[in-house]
Design a protein around this motif. Structure first.
Motif, PDB file in Angstrom:
ATOM      1  N   TYR A  31       0.777  -1.103   0.015  1.00 19.61           N
ATOM      2  CA  TYR A  31       0.095   0.048  -0.046  1.00 19.61           C
ATOM      3  C   TYR A  31       0.907   1.140  -0.010  1.00 19.61           C
ATOM      4  CZ  TYR A  31      -3.264  -3.643   1.372  1.00 19.61           C
ATOM      5  OH  TYR A  31      -3.915  -4.781   1.563  1.00 19.61           O
ATOM      6  N   VAL A  32       0.534   2.178  -0.753  1.00 17.25           N
ATOM      7  CA  VAL A  32       1.201   3.732  -0.811  1.00 17.25           C
ATOM      8  C   VAL A  32       0.365   4.469  -0.006  1.00 17.25           C
ATOM      9  CG1 VAL A  32       2.304   5.087  -2.511  1.00 17.25           C
ATOM     10  CG2 VAL A  32       2.420   2.753  -3.041  1.00 17.25           C
ATOM     11  N   SER A  36       3.528  -2.282   4.151  1.00 16.75           N
ATOM     12  CA  SER A  36       3.600  -3.564   3.745  1.00 16.75           C
ATOM     13  C   SER A  36       2.375  -4.450   4.041  1.00 16.75           C
ATOM     14  CB  SER A  36       4.822  -4.537   4.411  1.00 16.75           C
ATOM     15  OG  SER A  36       4.487  -4.354   5.687  1.00 16.75           O
ATOM     16  N   ASP A  37       1.488  -3.600   4.911  1.00 15.81           N
ATOM     17  CA  ASP A  37       0.068  -4.189   5.208  1.00 15.81           C
ATOM     18  C   ASP A  37      -0.706  -3.176   5.625  1.00 15.81           C
ATOM     19  OD1 ASP A  37       0.611  -3.958   7.754  1.00 15.81           O
ATOM     20  OD2 ASP A  37       1.930  -5.664   7.938  1.00 15.81           O
ATOM     21  N   LEU A  38      -2.196  -3.766   5.807  1.00 14.75           N
ATOM     22  CA  LEU A  38      -3.028  -2.497   6.153  1.00 14.75           C
ATOM     23  C   LEU A  38      -2.980  -1.919   7.522  1.00 14.75           C
ATOM     24  CD1 LEU A  38      -6.390  -4.183   4.600  1.00 14.75           C
ATOM     25  CD2 LEU A  38      -5.414  -1.857   4.425  1.00 14.75           C
ATOM     26  N   ASP A  39      -2.374  -2.809   8.341  1.00 15.90           N
ATOM     27  CA  ASP A  39      -2.084  -2.301   9.967  1.00 15.90           C
ATOM     28  C   ASP A  39      -0.716  -1.388   9.944  1.00 15.90           C
ATOM     29  OD1 ASP A  39      -3.884  -3.925  11.213  1.00 15.90           O
ATOM     30  OD2 ASP A  39      -2.449  -5.301  11.666  1.00 15.90           O
ATOM     31  N   GLU A  40       0.075  -1.418   9.070  1.00 20.66           N
ATOM     32  CA  GLU A  40       1.179  -0.519   8.818  1.00 20.66           C
ATOM     33  C   GLU A  40       0.463   0.930   8.146  1.00 20.66           C
ATOM     34  OE1 GLU A  40       5.551   0.320   6.850  1.00 20.66           O
ATOM     35  OE2 GLU A  40       4.575  -1.746   6.869  1.00 20.66           O
ATOM     36  N   LEU A  41      -0.370   0.595   7.184  1.00 22.14           N
ATOM     37  CA  LEU A  41      -0.871   1.883   6.480  1.00 22.14           C
ATOM     38  C   LEU A  41      -1.809   2.560   7.646  1.00 22.14           C
ATOM     39  CD1 LEU A  41      -1.380   3.172   3.770  1.00 22.14           C
ATOM     40  CD2 LEU A  41      -3.270   1.782   3.583  1.00 22.14           C
ATOM     41  N   ARG A  42      -2.696   1.855   8.366  1.00 21.98           N
ATOM     42  CA  ARG A  42      -3.412   2.499   9.469  1.00 21.98           C
ATOM     43  C   ARG A  42      -2.494   3.553  10.308  1.00 21.98           C
ATOM     44  NH1 ARG A  42      -6.110  -2.709   9.573  1.00 21.98           N
ATOM     45  NH2 ARG A  42      -7.711  -2.629   8.255  1.00 21.98           N
ATOM     46  N   GLN A  43      -1.485   2.775  10.882  1.00 17.11           N
ATOM     47  CA  GLN A  43      -0.295   3.291  11.724  1.00 17.11           C
ATOM     48  C   GLN A  43       0.091   4.824  10.911  1.00 17.11           C
ATOM     49  OE1 GLN A  43       3.332   1.242  12.545  1.00 17.11           O
ATOM     50  NE2 GLN A  43       3.560   2.417  14.385  1.00 17.11           N
ATOM     51  N   LEU A  44       0.578   4.510   9.889  1.00 18.69           N
ATOM     52  CA  LEU A  44       1.142   5.931   9.119  1.00 18.69           C
ATOM     53  C   LEU A  44       0.004   6.812   9.146  1.00 18.69           C
ATOM     54  CD1 LEU A  44       2.600   3.986   5.803  1.00 18.69           C
ATOM     55  CD2 LEU A  44       3.881   5.309   7.709  1.00 18.69           C
ATOM     56  N   HIS A  45      -1.364   6.635   8.704  1.00 16.09           N
ATOM     57  CA  HIS A  45      -2.163   7.759   8.793  1.00 16.09           C
ATOM     58  C   HIS A  45      -2.429   8.299  10.116  1.00 16.09           C
ATOM     59  CE1 HIS A  45      -5.486  10.179   7.387  1.00 16.09           C
ATOM     60  NE2 HIS A  45      -6.258   9.367   8.510  1.00 16.09           N
TER      61      HIS A  45
END
Length: 306
Positions: free
Chosen positions: A263-264, A280-289
């Motif tokens: 995910y970008v 690399s995954d949705l959890d990391e994407l959620r953390q970034l946001h």
């Protein structure tokens, strides 16, 4: 006292460099941290959440040490979210300026692509730092706060202190100069040297840099784009004929190759800055946001007086 075996030039560099970091850059950034409700990590504060060095991992997993880091929600016992990274130094001579500019700039840049909240990267430099070196820093969109050697020398001269010498000066005379400086440079004298420097270059020069930090962190996200990247592992063949037969049939490539997603997270700020980070995954994407949103909420809540 300086040992006769030690290099007078090296010792002088340590004295002036420590003064620059502890009595110029530190109060400058401490004021910013106080105004913005952030935690300033630096070598002058001990934290139970780290060792001696101020280490942050980049996107490749490399641990990189920095001179100062501004953190949101950081405490003595826990690291926060990094929002600004700084390097600082004093250079008596201009030699290898471009190398120094390249090293420090390239050390800072990975933080921008690793942390979407790393809104401000900067170098606080004083002394001899050539125009090509300064241009290298600016061309990479790293902020530069710079005070010339002439002004640094003049600030100490106002106190009757000498921090420079001709290269032709005999070593015993250099050692005497450094020993005299070390004895005279009390804590009060260090503070007075900073006051003298502000009189010479103008207090607004320092304030302007602080405003740059605050303005960059206060820029709000105005557009956020999320991308999904789909990849598969290899489908392996032993002959060209096998490849041709595979391509001639309607095959579920994803099932054979093992489909994977990345995910970008792409964010554009109101100051025109744009940052993209791959998760690399949705959890990391959620953390970034969550980090981006937390910084936005924090900055909106402030009543900045600058």
């Amino acid at each position: 006292m300086v040992n006769m075996v030690a290099s007078a030039g090296h010792k002088l560099g340590q004295i002036v460099g420590d003064w620059w970091e502890a009595h110029v850059v530190l109060p400058l950034l401490s004021d910013v941290a106080s105004q913005l409700g952030l935690f300033l990590d630096n070598r002058f504060v001990e934290r139970t959440c780290r060792g001696g060095k101020i280490l942050w991992p980049d996107s490749d997993g490399n641990q990189v040490d920095y001179d100062y880091v501004l953190e949101l929600d950081g405490t003595i016992g826990a690291k926060g979210v990094p929002v600004a990274f700084f390097e600082s130094f004093w250079r008596r001579g201009a030699r290898h300026s471009k190398d120094k500019a390249r090293d420090d700039t390239n050390k800072l840049l990975p933080m921008r692509s690793t942390y979407p909240t790393a809104r401000f990267l900067a170098i606080a430099a004083c002394g001899e730092f050539t125009e090509p070196a300064r241009e290298y820093v600016r061309s990479r969109e790293v902020e530069l706060f710079y005070i010339s050697k002439t002004n640094i020398v003049a600030a100490f001269a106002k106190l009757g202190l000498t921090i420079d010498y001709p290269d032709s000066l005999p070593e015993p005379d250099k050692l005497k100069l450094v020993n005299d400086l070390e004895e005279s440079l009390t804590d009060q004298a260090k503070k007075d040297a900073f006051s003298a420097l502000k009189q010479i270059v103008g207090d607004k020069s320092f304030k302007a840099f602080q405003v740059k930090v605050a303005s960059s962190l206060a820029a709000m996200p105005q557009e956020i784009r999320l991308y999904v990247l789909t990849r598969t592992g290899p489908v392996v063949f032993q002959t060209t004929e096998e490849v041709r037969k595979f391509l001639d049939t309607e095959t579920d490539w994803a099932a054979l190759g093992g489909e994977k997603h990345e995910y970008v997270y792409d964010v554009v700020y109101t100051d025109g800055a744009q940052f993209s980070v791959t998760a690399s995954d949705l959890d990391e994407l959620r953390q970034l946001h969550s980090q981006v949103e937390t910084l936005e909420i924090h900055m909106r809540s402030l009543d900045i007086t600058w």
